[in-house]
Every structure is written in C-alpha cells, then in structure tokens.
Design a protein around this motif. Structure first.
Motif, PDB file in Angstrom:
ATOM      1  N   GLY A 145      11.995   2.981  29.437  1.00 39.78           N
ATOM      2  CA  GLY A 145      11.071   2.713  28.905  1.00 39.78           C
ATOM      3  C   GLY A 145      11.285   1.235  29.746  1.00 39.78           C
ATOM      4  O   GLY A 145      12.632   0.761  30.217  1.00 39.78           O
ATOM      5  N   ALA A 146      10.146   0.178  29.858  1.00 43.59           N
ATOM      6  CA  ALA A 146      11.049  -1.390  29.960  1.00 43.59           C
ATOM      7  C   ALA A 146      10.888  -1.885  29.145  1.00 43.59           C
ATOM      8  O   ALA A 146       9.026  -2.144  28.165  1.00 43.59           O
ATOM      9  N   LEU A 147      11.615  -3.071  28.794  1.00 47.18           N
ATOM     10  CA  LEU A 147      11.200  -4.264  27.856  1.00 47.18           C
ATOM     11  C   LEU A 147      11.403  -5.319  29.012  1.00 47.18           C
ATOM     12  O   LEU A 147      12.235  -5.508  29.808  1.00 47.18           O
ATOM     13  N   PHE A 148      10.383  -6.157  28.379  1.00 45.18           N
ATOM     14  CA  PHE A 148       9.968  -7.643  29.359  1.00 45.18           C
ATOM     15  C   PHE A 148      10.127  -8.607  28.191  1.00 45.18           C
ATOM     16  O   PHE A 148       8.869  -8.404  27.122  1.00 45.18           O
ATOM     17  N   SER A 149      10.860  -9.565  27.785  1.00 44.74           N
ATOM     18  CA  SER A 149      10.711 -10.375  26.307  1.00 44.74           C
ATOM     19  C   SER A 149      10.500 -11.775  27.217  1.00 44.74           C
ATOM     20  O   SER A 149      11.653 -12.122  27.857  1.00 44.74           O
ATOM     21  N   THR A 150       9.732 -12.666  26.770  1.00 42.81           N
ATOM     22  CA  THR A 150       9.384 -14.378  26.820  1.00 42.81           C
ATOM     23  C   THR A 150       9.951 -14.852  25.275  1.00 42.81           C
ATOM     24  O   THR A 150      10.518 -16.457  25.969  1.00 42.81           O
ATOM     25  N   THR A 208       0.253  -8.257  40.886  1.00 47.24           N
ATOM     26  CA  THR A 208       0.835  -7.135  41.586  1.00 47.24           C
ATOM     27  C   THR A 208       1.516  -5.732  40.960  1.00 47.24           C
ATOM     28  O   THR A 208       1.787  -5.493  41.874  1.00 47.24           O
ATOM     29  N   GLY A 209       1.663  -5.709  39.516  1.00 47.15           N
ATOM     30  CA  GLY A 209       1.938  -4.865  38.809  1.00 47.15           C
ATOM     31  C   GLY A 209       3.138  -4.440  38.881  1.00 47.15           C
ATOM     32  O   GLY A 209       3.442  -3.965  38.175  1.00 47.15           O
ATOM     33  N   VAL A 210       3.930  -5.483  39.286  1.00 44.77           N
ATOM     34  CA  VAL A 210       5.628  -5.509  38.825  1.00 44.77           C
ATOM     35  C   VAL A 210       5.649  -5.331  36.760  1.00 44.77           C
ATOM     36  O   VAL A 210       6.363  -4.204  37.017  1.00 44.77           O
ATOM     37  N   LEU A 211       5.349  -5.814  36.904  1.00 37.08           N
ATOM     38  CA  LEU A 211       4.780  -6.374  34.725  1.00 37.08           C
ATOM     39  C   LEU A 211       3.621  -5.699  34.782  1.00 37.08           C
ATOM     40  O   LEU A 211       2.200  -6.231  35.435  1.00 37.08           O
ATOM     41  N   SER A 212       3.692  -4.525  33.202  1.00 30.61           N
ATOM     42  CA  SER A 212       2.257  -4.768  32.700  1.00 30.61           C
ATOM     43  C   SER A 212       1.546  -5.020  31.501  1.00 30.61           C
ATOM     44  O   SER A 212       2.311  -3.724  30.619  1.00 30.61           O
ATOM     45  N   PRO A 213       1.415  -5.665  31.271  1.00 35.06           N
ATOM     46  CA  PRO A 213       1.956  -6.573  29.826  1.00 35.06           C
ATOM     47  C   PRO A 213       1.359  -5.683  28.814  1.00 35.06           C
ATOM     48  O   PRO A 213       0.408  -5.019  29.281  1.00 35.06           O
ATOM     49  N   VAL A 214       1.674  -5.213  27.246  1.00 36.07           N
ATOM     50  CA  VAL A 214       0.942  -4.140  26.652  1.00 36.07           C
ATOM     51  C   VAL A 214       0.350  -4.783  25.762  1.00 36.07           C
ATOM     52  O   VAL A 214       0.893  -5.871  25.113  1.00 36.07           O
ATOM     53  N   VAL A 215      -1.218  -4.855  25.576  1.00 36.88           N
ATOM     54  CA  VAL A 215      -1.815  -5.788  24.778  1.00 36.88           C
ATOM     55  C   VAL A 215      -2.395  -5.030  23.796  1.00 36.88           C
ATOM     56  O   VAL A 215      -3.187  -3.835  23.524  1.00 36.88           O
TER      57      VAL A 215
END
Length: 85
Positions: free
Chosen positions: A5-10, A47-54
């Motif tokens: 999986g991937a985690l991206f946090s702001t 561009t699809g590099v990030l796909s946020p989960v809504v």
C-alpha cells in the motif's frame, strides 16, 4: 494498511517508523500556501501519480459541521470533500 500500500500525508501522519517500512510506499508532504506546491500536488492527482481516497462528499453548507467532525461516512478511510456549487 496492506502490504504494497501507499501512504501520503499532508499532516505528517507518516512517522519515521512507518515510512521506513519496506512493505509500503509513503511520504509526508508539506502543505502550505505557496502556489507552486499546490500546483505540484494538483498535477500529481491529475496525472494519476496520487489517487486520494474520498470518504464522503459534503455540501459546502455543511462545512462547519464537517470541520468539527460531525458528518457521517467519512471515517478513517478517506477525506471529506466539500462540494462547491
């Protein structure tokens, strides 16, 4: 989070231990008001590099309640997105 999986946090939610885990990809992104940072983030989504989960789409009229945590259906599995008319 599942393996691979991937985690991206702001909000710097990815601590050092989590980001060092070889089973996932992760990054913290400093979100500030600099237009170039926001443009970079928007481009990554476009561009699809990030796909946020809504987790939920919420009308703008519900913004105060949403920010206070009073809307349902948005739990820990996604962001709340305010719909602007």
């Amino acid at each position: 989070m599942r393996d691979g999986g991937a985690l991206f946090s702001t909000a710097f939610g990815g601590g050092d231990g989590l980001l060092a885990d070889p089973r996932i990809r992760g990054a913290n992104h400093r979100l500030d008001r600099k237009p170039e940072r926001l443009a970079e983030l928007a481009e990554s989504v476009t561009t699809g590099v990030l796909s946020p989960v809504v987790g939920a789409y919420v009308p703008l009229t519900e913004a105060p309640r949403t920010l206070a945590g009073g809307t349902e259906g948005a739990g820990p599995r996604g962001k709340r997105v305010l719909r602007v008319p």
